[in-house]
Design an enzyme around this catalytic site. Structure first.
Site, mmCIF file in Angstrom:
data_model
loop_
_atom_site.group_PDB
_atom_site.id
_atom_site.type_symbol
_atom_site.label_atom_id
_atom_site.label_comp_id
_atom_site.label_asym_id
_atom_site.label_seq_id
_atom_site.Cartn_x
_atom_site.Cartn_y
_atom_site.Cartn_z
ATOM 1 N N GLY A 1 0.834 -1.192 0.000
ATOM 2 C CA GLY A 1 0.000 0.000 0.000
ATOM 3 C C GLY A 1 0.866 1.237 0.000
ATOM 4 N N CYS B 1 5.331 -6.094 1.646
ATOM 5 C CA CYS B 1 5.640 -4.665 1.639
ATOM 6 C C CYS B 1 4.936 -3.957 2.800
ATOM 7 C CB CYS B 1 5.257 -4.117 0.272
ATOM 8 S SG CYS B 1 5.895 -2.496 -0.032
ATOM 9 N N TYR B 2 3.942 -3.116 2.546
ATOM 10 C CA TYR B 2 3.235 -2.454 3.644
ATOM 11 C C TYR B 2 2.628 -3.495 4.596
ATOM 12 C CZ TYR B 2 0.143 0.750 6.161
ATOM 13 O OH TYR B 2 -0.490 1.480 7.135
ATOM 14 N N HIS C 1 8.021 -7.423 -3.705
ATOM 15 C CA HIS C 1 6.733 -7.853 -4.265
ATOM 16 C C HIS C 1 6.864 -9.172 -5.034
ATOM 17 C CE1 HIS C 1 4.284 -4.283 -3.422
ATOM 18 N NE2 HIS C 1 5.449 -3.661 -3.446
ATOM 19 N N GLU D 1 4.476 -10.808 -6.313
ATOM 20 C CA GLU D 1 3.368 -10.962 -7.264
ATOM 21 C C GLU D 1 3.652 -10.351 -8.634
ATOM 22 O OE1 GLU D 1 3.564 -8.937 -4.744
ATOM 23 O OE2 GLU D 1 2.383 -7.111 -4.946
ATOM 24 N N ASP E 1 -18.368 -11.334 -21.813
ATOM 25 C CA ASP E 1 -18.984 -11.537 -20.506
ATOM 26 C C ASP E 1 -20.438 -11.988 -20.633
ATOM 27 O OD1 ASP E 1 -16.551 -10.574 -19.786
ATOM 28 O OD2 ASP E 1 -17.262 -8.569 -19.278
ATOM 29 N N LYS F 1 -11.445 -11.805 -15.674
ATOM 30 C CA LYS F 1 -11.702 -11.967 -17.107
ATOM 31 C C LYS F 1 -11.105 -13.254 -17.680
ATOM 32 C CE LYS F 1 -13.179 -9.410 -20.723
ATOM 33 N NZ LYS F 1 -14.376 -8.549 -20.683
#
Ligand code: XMP
Length: 529
Positions: free
Chosen positions: A61, A88-89, A175, A177, A233, A385
């Site tokens: 964050g 991280c945060y 990070h 990710e 969708d 998605k």
């Protein structure tokens, strides 16, 4: 707090502290075939306990733990006995609330670093002794809470990775990710599979079964109506609901006269003929074009189209209801289905950021439920998605539907600058068809986010044979993007541009010039209006 957790799965909860990567974490976990859900950072420990997660990840964050109003976790969460990974945060929160020391360095450290792994942490099983990692942080841990040890160091930090094995608490300053941490997926894998002990039980096959059950339970023997646009969708929702409830589903496909060439044929063929879905095709082109006569302002166009769509849809439902009773708008169909996706559902946390502004009004079927008192059926609201696409493929939808590029609700109207007339629509449709077919032939169509033609409101001088011409200009827009929020123009080969340009200016009557749009978003938008 809205959560939509399916009952029978293992689950990782992601507490969102406002990082731009929060959704990326959720997707990475789902790619491991483990269900993940994003919840706000301030969910109380008691509620978290009720959700029975197998593990918790605290996102990064933008704040510093010392900022006034900085988001703070309920520290009881660390005592639930559930494994926690702070990123991280999230690590700062862990250190700060458990009695460690965090300092605000006054500068943000961005960029690549090298992590040296120490102490054989389970988090780094199979990853060797050092790793390339990506940093983006402002605070730094300078003393560990009791029970914690360092699990990895970088040049600038002794506590780049930390752990308390006993309590199953783990923290990373970098990070895992993002793609810039190339083996980050394996770190998450170690956390999710080995530390949280999640089985790989989130598959699209099991999702389909469960989603069908849920829909059957929700609607019983009532009927559902779905506005089918032909986009991914709503198409996947149509196929899914058809599997769940068969003929209790009716799809309404509105031809607003602003569709691409043969769009209505494709939709009728795929859904009506192949899937045998009850499909009401409404050709409302004339109504829309009349309403658009003389309208040139982009926002006015969108408004006119949005409002007319609601009217046409209401009329179509009234038509469908008429044979059974006299006043059935609300009775024949009690349920309206929508293709809402997970990113639209996540309650976004905005920390120190600006609330996002409306740049363009997006008019699809918004406004329908309030006006018509439907209950909503949103069977893919848990999915990203890429998961929706997988579901579509498993349900047998063709690639041409599952992988099609996004197409805006107001259709070609926002790609015809100035007034929308039948003549200008037909020019743009022809140009658009050439763009699509050349993109496909060159193998580029599925590699880009969108590729389309725009008809400009200017005429320029040209020469054809010995004749001077004074005709329209077409702009070509080809962009890459992850989610449509930002975009860049694609460096396609010159030969492809040349072929498109030459075909459009030679084959489309009324066009004598083609230009290529080299703007990114921001500052431009993807559509021209
Ligand atoms: P912009 O032009 O805002 O577009 O950069 C971002 C993405 O959204 C699509 N778009 C729409 N999609 N209804 C939609 O469903 C709309 O009214 C609409 N307007 C733009 C656009 O094609 C791009 O992918």
């Amino acid at each position: 707090m809205k959560t939509a957790a399916p009952p029978k799965h293992s689950k990782i909860l992601i507490l969102d502290f406002g990082s731009q990567y929060t959704q990326v974490i959720a997707r990475r976990v789902r790619e491991l075939q483990v269900y993940s859900e994003v919840v706000p950072f301030n969910v109380p420990a008691a509620e978290i306990k009720k959700l029975q997660p197998n593990g918790i990840i605290l996102s990064g964050g933008p704040a510093s733990v010392y900022d006034k109003g900085a988001p703070q976790i309920d520290p009881e969460i660390f005592s639930l006995g559930v494994p926690v990974l702070g990123i991280c945060y999230g690590l700062m929160q862990m250190a700060y609330h458990l009695g460690g020391q965090v300092v605000f360095t006054g500068r943000r450290e961005y960029g690549a670093g090298m992590l040296h792994i120490a102490n054989g942490s389970q988090l780094f099983d199979g990853l060797g002794h050092q790793l390339d990692v990506w940093n983006s942080h402002g605070d730094e841990v300078t003393a560990l809470p009791k029970g914690f040890v360092a699990a990895g160091t970088t040049e600038s930090s002794n506590f780049a990775a930390v752990e308390d094995r006993q309590r199953k608490l783990y923290g990373l300053q970098f990070h895992p990710e993002v793609a810039h941490t190339p083996r980050g997926k394996e770190i998450l894998q170690n956390f999710v599979y080995h530390i949280c002990r999640c089985p790989m039980d989130w598959t699209m096959g099991s999702f389909i079964e469960e989603a069908c059950d849920r829909v059957r339970q929700q609607v019983g023997d009532e009927n559902i109506v779905l506005g089918l646009s032909g986009g991914v969708d709503s198409s996947v929702v149509a196929a899914l609901l058809h599997k769940a409830i068969g003929d209790q589903l009716t799809c309404i496909f509105v031809n607003n006269g602003l569709l691409r060439a043969r769009e209505e044929e494709v939709v009728q063929r795929v859904f009506g003929e192949n899937f045998h879905i009850k499909l009401k095709y409404v050709d409302a082109s004339k109504r829309f074009l009349e309403k658009l006569r003389g309208v040139t302002d982009p926002e006015k166009k969108r408004k006119v189209i949005g409002e007319e769509f609601i009217r046409v849809f209401e009329d179509a439902i009234a038509d469908l209801g008429a044979p059974q009773t006299s006043n059935l708008k609300h009775q024949t169909f009690r349920f309206l289905a929508q293709g809402t996706l997970y990113p639209d559902v996540i309650e976004s946390v905005s920390i120190g950021g600006n609330p996002s502004q409306v740049i363009k009004t997006h008019h699809n079927v918004g406004g329908l439920p309030e006006k018509m008192h439907f209950q909503l059926v949103e069977p893919v609201r848990q999915l990203f998605k890429d998961e929706v696409r997988q579901v579509g493929l498993q349900l047998g939808l063709p690639n041409e539907i599952v992988y099609r590029q996004p197409f805006p609700g107001p259709g070609l109207a926002v790609r015809i600058l100035g007034e929308v007339t039948p003549e200008r629509l037909s020019i743009l449709r022809e140009a658009d068809t050439i763009v699509q077919s050349e993109m496909e032939a060159a193998g580029w169509y599925y590699k880009v986010w969108q590729s389309f033609a725009v008809l400009l409101p200017i005429q320029t001088v040209g020469v054809m044979g010995d004749q001077r011409t004074y005709e329209n200009t077409v702009a070509l827009r080809i962009v890459e993007s992850q989610d449509g929020m930002t975009a860049d123009w694609v460096r396609v080969p010159y030969e492809l541009l040349a072929r498109i340009s030459s075909r459009v200016s030679n084959e489309v009557k009324g066009v004598n010039r083609v230009v290529f749009d080299i703007s990114s978003k921001p500052p431009s938008t993807i559509e021209w209006e």
